[in-house]
Design a protein around this motif. Sequence first.
Motif, PDB file in Angstrom:
ATOM      1  N   ILE A 154      49.183  49.553  56.243  1.00  0.00           N
ATOM      2  CA  ILE A 154      49.130  49.685  57.705  1.00  0.00           C
ATOM      3  C   ILE A 154      50.056  48.686  58.386  1.00  0.00           C
ATOM      4  CG2 ILE A 154      47.647  49.425  59.738  1.00  0.00           C
ATOM      5  CD1 ILE A 154      45.315  50.351  57.857  1.00  0.00           C
ATOM      6  N   ALA A 155      50.034  47.434  57.920  1.00  0.00           N
ATOM      7  CA  ALA A 155      50.808  46.382  58.570  1.00  0.00           C
ATOM      8  C   ALA A 155      52.304  46.537  58.325  1.00  0.00           C
ATOM      9  CB  ALA A 155      50.338  45.013  58.085  1.00  0.00           C
ATOM     10  N   GLY A 156      52.675  46.934  57.124  1.00  0.00           N
ATOM     11  CA  GLY A 156      54.086  47.065  56.806  1.00  0.00           C
ATOM     12  C   GLY A 156      54.724  45.718  56.495  1.00  0.00           C
ATOM     13  N   ASP A 157      56.040  45.675  56.573  1.00  0.00           N
ATOM     14  CA  ASP A 157      56.789  44.471  56.215  1.00  0.00           C
ATOM     15  C   ASP A 157      56.554  43.345  57.224  1.00  0.00           C
ATOM     16  OD1 ASP A 157      57.846  45.843  54.061  1.00  0.00           O
ATOM     17  OD2 ASP A 157      59.630  46.495  55.181  1.00  0.00           O
ATOM     18  N   GLY A 158      56.634  42.128  56.727  1.00  0.00           N
ATOM     19  CA  GLY A 158      56.581  40.967  57.611  1.00  0.00           C
ATOM     20  C   GLY A 158      55.194  40.467  57.938  1.00  0.00           C
ATOM     21  N   PHE A 159      54.160  41.041  57.335  1.00  0.00           N
ATOM     22  CA  PHE A 159      52.787  40.654  57.695  1.00  0.00           C
ATOM     23  C   PHE A 159      52.417  39.291  57.110  1.00  0.00           C
ATOM     24  CE2 PHE A 159      48.036  41.287  57.078  1.00  0.00           C
ATOM     25  CZ  PHE A 159      47.739  41.051  58.413  1.00  0.00           C
ATOM     26  N   GLY A 160      52.970  38.946  56.008  1.00  0.00           N
ATOM     27  CA  GLY A 160      52.616  37.680  55.375  1.00  0.00           C
ATOM     28  C   GLY A 160      51.612  37.874  54.252  1.00  0.00           C
ATOM     29  N   LYS A 161      51.380  36.815  53.498  1.00  0.00           N
ATOM     30  CA  LYS A 161      50.505  36.869  52.337  1.00  0.00           C
ATOM     31  C   LYS A 161      49.032  36.875  52.746  1.00  0.00           C
ATOM     32  CE  LYS A 161      52.827  36.817  48.381  1.00  0.00           C
ATOM     33  NZ  LYS A 161      52.551  37.718  47.245  1.00  0.00           N
ATOM     34  N   MET A 162      48.281  37.766  52.132  1.00  0.00           N
ATOM     35  CA  MET A 162      46.832  37.757  52.268  1.00  0.00           C
ATOM     36  C   MET A 162      46.239  37.144  51.011  1.00  0.00           C
ATOM     37  SD  MET A 162      46.065  41.490  53.990  1.00  0.00           S
ATOM     38  CE  MET A 162      47.267  42.408  53.010  1.00  0.00           C
ATOM     39  N   SER A 163      44.962  36.837  51.052  1.00  0.00           N
ATOM     40  CA  SER A 163      44.266  36.344  49.867  1.00  0.00           C
ATOM     41  C   SER A 163      42.917  37.038  49.772  1.00  0.00           C
ATOM     42  CB  SER A 163      44.081  34.826  49.927  1.00  0.00           C
ATOM     43  OG  SER A 163      43.315  34.454  51.061  1.00  0.00           O
ATOM     44  N   VAL A 164      42.352  37.028  48.574  1.00  0.00           N
ATOM     45  CA  VAL A 164      41.090  37.713  48.297  1.00  0.00           C
ATOM     46  C   VAL A 164      40.023  36.691  47.961  1.00  0.00           C
ATOM     47  CG1 VAL A 164      39.907  39.251  46.664  1.00  0.00           C
ATOM     48  CG2 VAL A 164      42.169  39.861  47.557  1.00  0.00           C
ATOM     49  N   MET A 165      38.823  36.912  48.479  1.00  0.00           N
ATOM     50  CA  MET A 165      37.678  36.058  48.198  1.00  0.00           C
ATOM     51  C   MET A 165      36.604  36.906  47.527  1.00  0.00           C
ATOM     52  SD  MET A 165      37.642  34.076  51.869  1.00  0.00           S
ATOM     53  CE  MET A 165      36.603  32.724  51.333  1.00  0.00           C
ATOM     54  N   LEU A 166      36.071  36.408  46.396  1.00  0.00           N
ATOM     55  CA  LEU A 166      35.098  37.184  45.626  1.00  0.00           C
ATOM     56  C   LEU A 166      33.905  36.326  45.211  1.00  0.00           C
ATOM     57  CD1 LEU A 166      37.433  39.059  43.101  1.00  0.00           C
ATOM     58  CD2 LEU A 166      36.359  40.044  45.137  1.00  0.00           C
ATOM     59  N   GLU A 167      32.779  36.978  45.050  1.00  0.00           N
ATOM     60  CA  GLU A 167      31.624  36.352  44.404  1.00  0.00           C
ATOM     61  C   GLU A 167      31.805  36.526  42.901  1.00  0.00           C
ATOM     62  OE1 GLU A 167      27.498  36.546  46.100  1.00  0.00           O
ATOM     63  OE2 GLU A 167      28.384  38.248  47.125  1.00  0.00           O
ATOM     64  N   CYS A 168      32.615  35.675  42.323  1.00  0.00           N
ATOM     65  CA  CYS A 168      32.929  35.797  40.903  1.00  0.00           C
ATOM     66  C   CYS A 168      33.029  34.399  40.297  1.00  0.00           C
ATOM     67  CB  CYS A 168      34.246  36.554  40.708  1.00  0.00           C
ATOM     68  SG  CYS A 168      34.756  36.708  38.981  1.00  0.00           S
ATOM     69  N   GLU A 169      32.238  34.150  39.259  1.00  0.00           N
ATOM     70  CA  GLU A 169      32.232  32.837  38.619  1.00  0.00           C
ATOM     71  C   GLU A 169      33.284  32.726  37.512  1.00  0.00           C
ATOM     72  OE1 GLU A 169      30.178  30.570  39.810  1.00  0.00           O
ATOM     73  OE2 GLU A 169      29.222  31.973  41.182  1.00  0.00           O
ATOM     74  N   ASP A 170      33.884  33.848  37.140  1.00  0.00           N
ATOM     75  CA  ASP A 170      34.815  33.885  36.014  1.00  0.00           C
ATOM     76  C   ASP A 170      36.228  33.545  36.505  1.00  0.00           C
ATOM     77  OD1 ASP A 170      36.463  34.507  33.861  1.00  0.00           O
ATOM     78  OD2 ASP A 170      35.314  36.281  33.289  1.00  0.00           O
ATOM     79  N   THR A 171      36.629  32.290  36.308  1.00  0.00           N
ATOM     80  CA  THR A 171      37.941  31.856  36.807  1.00  0.00           C
ATOM     81  C   THR A 171      39.088  32.562  36.095  1.00  0.00           C
ATOM     82  OG1 THR A 171      37.877  29.986  35.256  1.00  0.00           O
ATOM     83  CG2 THR A 171      37.082  29.585  37.492  1.00  0.00           C
ATOM     84  N   GLU A 172      38.898  32.875  34.816  1.00  0.00           N
ATOM     85  CA  GLU A 172      39.946  33.583  34.072  1.00  0.00           C
ATOM     86  C   GLU A 172      40.141  34.991  34.628  1.00  0.00           C
ATOM     87  OE1 GLU A 172      40.893  35.108  29.502  1.00  0.00           O
ATOM     88  OE2 GLU A 172      39.460  33.477  29.841  1.00  0.00           O
ATOM     89  N   HIS A 173      39.034  35.651  34.947  1.00  0.00           N
ATOM     90  CA  HIS A 173      39.114  36.997  35.526  1.00  0.00           C
ATOM     91  C   HIS A 173      39.809  36.940  36.882  1.00  0.00           C
ATOM     92  CE1 HIS A 173      38.059  41.107  36.443  1.00  0.00           C
ATOM     93  NE2 HIS A 173      37.345  40.740  37.496  1.00  0.00           N
ATOM     94  N   CYS A 174      39.462  35.945  37.708  1.00  0.00           N
ATOM     95  CA  CYS A 174      40.107  35.807  39.016  1.00  0.00           C
ATOM     96  C   CYS A 174      41.604  35.569  38.866  1.00  0.00           C
ATOM     97  CB  CYS A 174      39.469  34.658  39.799  1.00  0.00           C
ATOM     98  SG  CYS A 174      37.812  35.019  40.433  1.00  0.00           S
ATOM     99  N   ALA A 175      41.986  34.811  37.845  1.00  0.00           N
ATOM    100  CA  ALA A 175      43.405  34.548  37.611  1.00  0.00           C
ATOM    101  C   ALA A 175      44.143  35.832  37.232  1.00  0.00           C
ATOM    102  CB  ALA A 175      43.565  33.498  36.503  1.00  0.00           C
ATOM    103  N   ARG A 176      43.494  36.681  36.445  1.00  0.00           N
ATOM    104  CA  ARG A 176      44.112  37.959  36.067  1.00  0.00           C
ATOM    105  C   ARG A 176      44.251  38.862  37.293  1.00  0.00           C
ATOM    106  NH1 ARG A 176      41.078  40.715  31.225  1.00  0.00           N
ATOM    107  NH2 ARG A 176      42.899  42.097  31.377  1.00  0.00           N
ATOM    108  N   LEU A 177      43.234  38.866  38.138  1.00  0.00           N
ATOM    109  CA  LEU A 177      43.305  39.677  39.355  1.00  0.00           C
ATOM    110  C   LEU A 177      44.384  39.158  40.291  1.00  0.00           C
ATOM    111  CD1 LEU A 177      39.502  40.254  40.143  1.00  0.00           C
ATOM    112  CD2 LEU A 177      41.103  41.797  38.998  1.00  0.00           C
ATOM    113  N   SER A 178      44.534  37.837  40.356  1.00  0.00           N
ATOM    114  CA  SER A 178      45.559  37.229  41.203  1.00  0.00           C
ATOM    115  C   SER A 178      46.950  37.667  40.761  1.00  0.00           C
ATOM    116  CB  SER A 178      45.437  35.708  41.146  1.00  0.00           C
ATOM    117  OG  SER A 178      46.446  35.098  41.911  1.00  0.00           O
ATOM    118  N   GLU A 179      47.148  37.711  39.458  1.00  0.00           N
ATOM    119  CA  GLU A 179      48.445  38.130  38.917  1.00  0.00           C
ATOM    120  C   GLU A 179      48.703  39.601  39.210  1.00  0.00           C
ATOM    121  OE1 GLU A 179      50.789  38.223  34.592  1.00  0.00           O
ATOM    122  OE2 GLU A 179      48.887  37.161  34.813  1.00  0.00           O
TER     123      GLU A 179
END
Length: 335
Positions: A154-179
């Motif tokens: 919807i936003a298109g180009d130039g919107f900037g970086k977003m980030s995701v917040m999760l109820e997840c204790e698995d740091t390795e899983h979060c790192a894979r999702l980040s990638e």
Amino acid sequence: MTRISAYRLRHAAQVYGREPNAALGFDKILEAVGVSVDELSNATARIDLQREAAALETACEALEDPTFAARAGLASPGAKTLLAYLAQASDNIGQVFRFAQKYYALEDPDLRFDLDGSEAEPTICLSSDILSAHQFPRHREFLVFGLLKRTEQIAGDGFGKMSVMLECEDTEHCARLSELADCEVTGVQSINGVRLPTGGFEFQIATSDTALREHLLKHGEERLNQLPQNRTGLSAKVIKLVRSRLPGSLPSGDEVAKELCMTRRTLTRKLSEEGTNFKSLVESARCDLAKRLLVGTDSIAQVAFLLDFADQAAFSVAFKRWTGATPAVFRKAKS
């Protein structure tokens, strides 16, 4: 429970079909969660939210890949719904999410958007009175990363970086999702959602169209007025009733059934039809309240007492089963 459009599950089935390690057919997954193949082939089919969630969890288990649900969300095509068209015709991103708060009920009345944080750095959270995050973690990732993708579209180009917040204790899983998502993914959160870049609500949308927006809004109001006034399923009623007793003594299944003017057997049958059971709903209510109490000033022992556990040890065991973390670790992460 109110039934929702099957388009999200249909999309997930298409992504699953392209998986090289999909030894189990998606038709078997559908069968396991109580959805017929014919329902997905019907463009107007509607299914229970619980069954959609169970299908995503089962697909991840079948692939032995917990990232599948998030990848399916990231592969979301541009939706062709009233809300999607409204979003494209909106003036800015803030207007999009205010429309989402009101009109998403047309697509899925069991999920909602909550706006958290400040106007300058808003976080868009997905929440549900039926589905708690601890019940279906892969499904919430499917929805959150789908939200991330649609916001980018919807936003298109130039919107900037977003980030995701999760109820997840698995740091390795979060790192894979980040990638996978090429953005920051932060776990051990009390919410599941997307944080927009600074000033994200004010970001202008190139496809803004006032005339089209007014037409769509009129149509949206007409459709909202056509919805049944009482859309609350039995699961939501049970959760509301249990929450009303907490903190304090938990009601039994028999007591809840009586208050809802039905037999325990009927309650069990109707909840089963909605893809859940009384025990799961009680745990959902307890877990949600536990998280809120733990970020307050109550001691862990006091929280255990307020949630009607026999002792602190029993509460700690249950909380770790729900969230993957002990109450002490959860509280420390929130401090």
